[in-house]
Design a protein around this motif. Structure first.
Motif, PDB file in Angstrom:
ATOM      1  N   PHE A 219       0.845  -1.187   0.000  1.00  0.00           N
ATOM      2  CA  PHE A 219       0.000   0.000   0.000  1.00  0.00           C
ATOM      3  C   PHE A 219       0.886   1.245   0.000  1.00  0.00           C
ATOM      4  O   PHE A 219       1.811   1.354   0.810  1.00  0.00           O
ATOM      5  CB  PHE A 219      -0.889  -0.009   1.243  1.00  0.00           C
ATOM      6  CG  PHE A 219      -1.759   1.204   1.405  1.00  0.00           C
ATOM      7  CD1 PHE A 219      -2.918   1.344   0.661  1.00  0.00           C
ATOM      8  CD2 PHE A 219      -1.418   2.200   2.310  1.00  0.00           C
ATOM      9  CE1 PHE A 219      -3.721   2.464   0.804  1.00  0.00           C
ATOM     10  CE2 PHE A 219      -2.216   3.323   2.467  1.00  0.00           C
ATOM     11  CZ  PHE A 219      -3.374   3.447   1.711  1.00  0.00           C
ATOM     12  N   GLN A 220       0.611   2.189  -0.921  1.00  0.00           N
ATOM     13  CA  GLN A 220       1.376   3.431  -0.930  1.00  0.00           C
ATOM     14  C   GLN A 220       0.791   4.369   0.113  1.00  0.00           C
ATOM     15  O   GLN A 220      -0.235   5.011  -0.081  1.00  0.00           O
ATOM     16  CB  GLN A 220       1.386   4.094  -2.308  1.00  0.00           C
ATOM     17  CG  GLN A 220       2.278   5.318  -2.337  1.00  0.00           C
ATOM     18  CD  GLN A 220       2.797   5.672  -3.715  1.00  0.00           C
ATOM     19  OE1 GLN A 220       2.455   5.028  -4.700  1.00  0.00           O
ATOM     20  NE2 GLN A 220       3.625   6.702  -3.805  1.00  0.00           N
ATOM     21  N   SER A 221       1.453   4.437   1.254  1.00  0.00           N
ATOM     22  CA  SER A 221       0.950   5.170   2.412  1.00  0.00           C
ATOM     23  C   SER A 221       1.307   6.646   2.378  1.00  0.00           C
ATOM     24  O   SER A 221       0.796   7.436   3.174  1.00  0.00           O
ATOM     25  CB  SER A 221       1.512   4.548   3.688  1.00  0.00           C
ATOM     26  OG  SER A 221       2.927   4.610   3.703  1.00  0.00           O
ATOM     27  N   ILE A 255       3.247   7.514   7.119  1.00  0.00           N
ATOM     28  CA  ILE A 255       1.886   7.413   6.574  1.00  0.00           C
ATOM     29  C   ILE A 255       1.306   8.819   6.526  1.00  0.00           C
ATOM     30  O   ILE A 255       1.265   9.518   7.541  1.00  0.00           O
ATOM     31  CB  ILE A 255       0.983   6.516   7.438  1.00  0.00           C
ATOM     32  CG1 ILE A 255       1.597   5.127   7.613  1.00  0.00           C
ATOM     33  CG2 ILE A 255      -0.415   6.406   6.826  1.00  0.00           C
ATOM     34  CD1 ILE A 255       0.876   4.277   8.651  1.00  0.00           C
ATOM     35  N   SER A 256       0.870   9.249   5.369  1.00  0.00           N
ATOM     36  CA  SER A 256       0.261  10.569   5.232  1.00  0.00           C
ATOM     37  C   SER A 256      -1.103  10.603   5.919  1.00  0.00           C
ATOM     38  O   SER A 256      -1.846   9.615   5.924  1.00  0.00           O
ATOM     39  CB  SER A 256       0.098  10.905   3.744  1.00  0.00           C
ATOM     40  OG  SER A 256      -0.770  11.998   3.565  1.00  0.00           O
ATOM     41  N   LYS A 257      -1.437  11.752   6.469  1.00  0.00           N
ATOM     42  CA  LYS A 257      -2.763  11.898   7.093  1.00  0.00           C
ATOM     43  C   LYS A 257      -3.874  11.755   6.053  1.00  0.00           C
ATOM     44  O   LYS A 257      -5.018  11.426   6.398  1.00  0.00           O
ATOM     45  CB  LYS A 257      -2.873  13.240   7.808  1.00  0.00           C
ATOM     46  CG  LYS A 257      -2.803  14.456   6.902  1.00  0.00           C
ATOM     47  CD  LYS A 257      -2.916  15.748   7.689  1.00  0.00           C
ATOM     48  CE  LYS A 257      -2.848  16.967   6.780  1.00  0.00           C
ATOM     49  NZ  LYS A 257      -2.967  18.239   7.534  1.00  0.00           N
ATOM     50  N   LEU A 258      -3.539  11.980   4.774  1.00  0.00           N
ATOM     51  CA  LEU A 258      -4.526  11.820   3.704  1.00  0.00           C
ATOM     52  C   LEU A 258      -4.794  10.355   3.383  1.00  0.00           C
ATOM     53  O   LEU A 258      -5.801  10.035   2.761  1.00  0.00           O
ATOM     54  CB  LEU A 258      -4.051  12.533   2.440  1.00  0.00           C
ATOM     55  CG  LEU A 258      -3.854  14.043   2.542  1.00  0.00           C
ATOM     56  CD1 LEU A 258      -3.180  14.579   1.295  1.00  0.00           C
ATOM     57  CD2 LEU A 258      -5.177  14.742   2.767  1.00  0.00           C
ATOM     58  N   LYS A 259      -3.892   9.463   3.822  1.00  0.00           N
ATOM     59  CA  LYS A 259      -4.015   8.045   3.481  1.00  0.00           C
ATOM     60  C   LYS A 259      -4.369   7.168   4.678  1.00  0.00           C
ATOM     61  O   LYS A 259      -4.610   5.974   4.507  1.00  0.00           O
ATOM     62  CB  LYS A 259      -2.698   7.555   2.883  1.00  0.00           C
ATOM     63  CG  LYS A 259      -2.238   8.306   1.651  1.00  0.00           C
ATOM     64  CD  LYS A 259      -3.044   7.964   0.434  1.00  0.00           C
ATOM     65  CE  LYS A 259      -2.617   6.660  -0.165  1.00  0.00           C
ATOM     66  NZ  LYS A 259      -3.264   6.366  -1.454  1.00  0.00           N
ATOM     67  N   ILE A 260      -4.402   7.725   5.882  1.00  0.00           N
ATOM     68  CA  ILE A 260      -4.560   6.900   7.075  1.00  0.00           C
ATOM     69  C   ILE A 260      -5.907   6.184   7.106  1.00  0.00           C
ATOM     70  O   ILE A 260      -5.988   5.004   7.479  1.00  0.00           O
ATOM     71  CB  ILE A 260      -4.347   7.746   8.361  1.00  0.00           C
ATOM     72  CG1 ILE A 260      -4.351   6.849   9.599  1.00  0.00           C
ATOM     73  CG2 ILE A 260      -5.348   8.877   8.459  1.00  0.00           C
ATOM     74  CD1 ILE A 260      -3.244   5.832   9.650  1.00  0.00           C
ATOM     75  N   ASN A 261      -6.978   6.853   6.710  1.00  0.00           N
ATOM     76  CA  ASN A 261      -8.290   6.192   6.747  1.00  0.00           C
ATOM     77  C   ASN A 261      -8.375   5.044   5.744  1.00  0.00           C
ATOM     78  O   ASN A 261      -8.917   3.977   6.049  1.00  0.00           O
ATOM     79  CB  ASN A 261      -9.396   7.213   6.475  1.00  0.00           C
ATOM     80  CG  ASN A 261      -9.591   8.180   7.626  1.00  0.00           C
ATOM     81  OD1 ASN A 261      -9.270   7.858   8.777  1.00  0.00           O
ATOM     82  ND2 ASN A 261     -10.108   9.359   7.343  1.00  0.00           N
TER      83      ASN A 261
END
Length: 269
Positions: A219-221, A255-261
């Motif tokens: 997964f590209q986090s 992990i970017s905050k845009l990808k955490i969910n």
């Protein structure tokens, strides 16, 4: 210069495309818009709203947002201005291509002096404002032909990729890395580091090219990280970002905050 820049799809490519589309059911092309001028955004949205082959997935107003939205929304096509706040459109697209190399771009700008730079990154087209409907539709048609042709080639022509081993070039050497040994991949400068349980491998291949050869366990986090979901043991928040920790491994990944969910959904946290 803009007219000379325009690319024409060959007759042979068009025939191949028609053949592919007879045999494949193509999904709508996902489109992302970027422009700090709201009037231009609304005009482009209006022109493409009734085109069934295109699906608008988002819009943004500066270069940083453009990079973040490409990473999260994974568009097939970006229509972007060049002179925008925080980061100009050409620089933003160069960054996007490092992790999503197949994304297509049409530049729509009030200036013609950037056409050479646009050509350098293989833009589909370069439109000088004011935006004319016919000119935009011509550019969209070229982008559609290219995207559908590539989708057809991917679906029909290429054999199944070996997902058990990742082959990576390092200078004159090629490493064959067992996929199950990889913890995460980190982009640093123009190189990528592949962390395994025994070694760290270095390659000049882009993170986008590497990602395309990995399966759904990866997964590209973040724009600079790809992580192995099977090896994560813990996720901790650190200021505005998050950190992934791995079993029996002392390195960690961002992990970017845009990808955490999206990540949490993938691993059912």
């Amino acid at each position: 210069m803009a007219d000379e820049f325009a690319m024409i799809i060959s007759v042979i490519e068009r025939e191949e495309l028609r053949s592919y589309r007879r045999n494949l059911r193509m999904n709508p092309i996902k489109v992302l818009l970027a422009d700090d001028n709201q009037e231009s955004l609304e005009m482009v949205k209006y022109f493409i709203s009734d085109l069934p082959d295109f699906q608008l997935v988002g819009q943004c107003e500066n270069g940083d947002e453009l990079v973040e939205n490409v990473m999260v929304m994974k568009p097939d096509l970006v229509l972007t201005d060049i002179k925008m706040p925080k980061k100009n459109g050409v620089k933003a697209i160069r960054e996007c291509l490092s992790f999503r190399p197949k994304v297509k771009v049409i530049f729509i700008t009030g200036f013609d002096e950037f056409a050479v730079e646009a050509f350098d990154i293989a833009a589909v087209d370069y439109i000088v404002k004011p935006i004319e409907r016919i000119r935009l539709l011509q550019a969209l048609d070229k982008a559609k032909n290219l995207i559908y042709l590539e989708q057809g080639e991917k679906e029909i022509r290429f054999p199944e990729v070996n997902r058990d081993v990742l082959a990576l070039r390092e200078g004159k050497c090629t490493h064959f890395i067992p996929i199950c040994d990889i913890y995460f991949i980190e982009k640093t400068g123009k190189k990528c580091l592949i962390y395994t349980n025994t070694d760290v491998y270095v390659t000049n291949e882009t993170i986008g090219r590497i990602s395309a050869r990995l399966d759904e366990e990866f997964f590209q986090s973040h724009r600079s990280y790809i992580i192995n979901l099977q090896k994560i043991t813990q996720i901790k928040q650190q200021n505005e970002t998050f950190i992934a920790y791995f079993k029996d491994f002392d390195k960690h990944a961002g992990i970017s905050k845009l990808k955490i969910n999206e990540l949490r959904e993938r691993i059912s946290i």
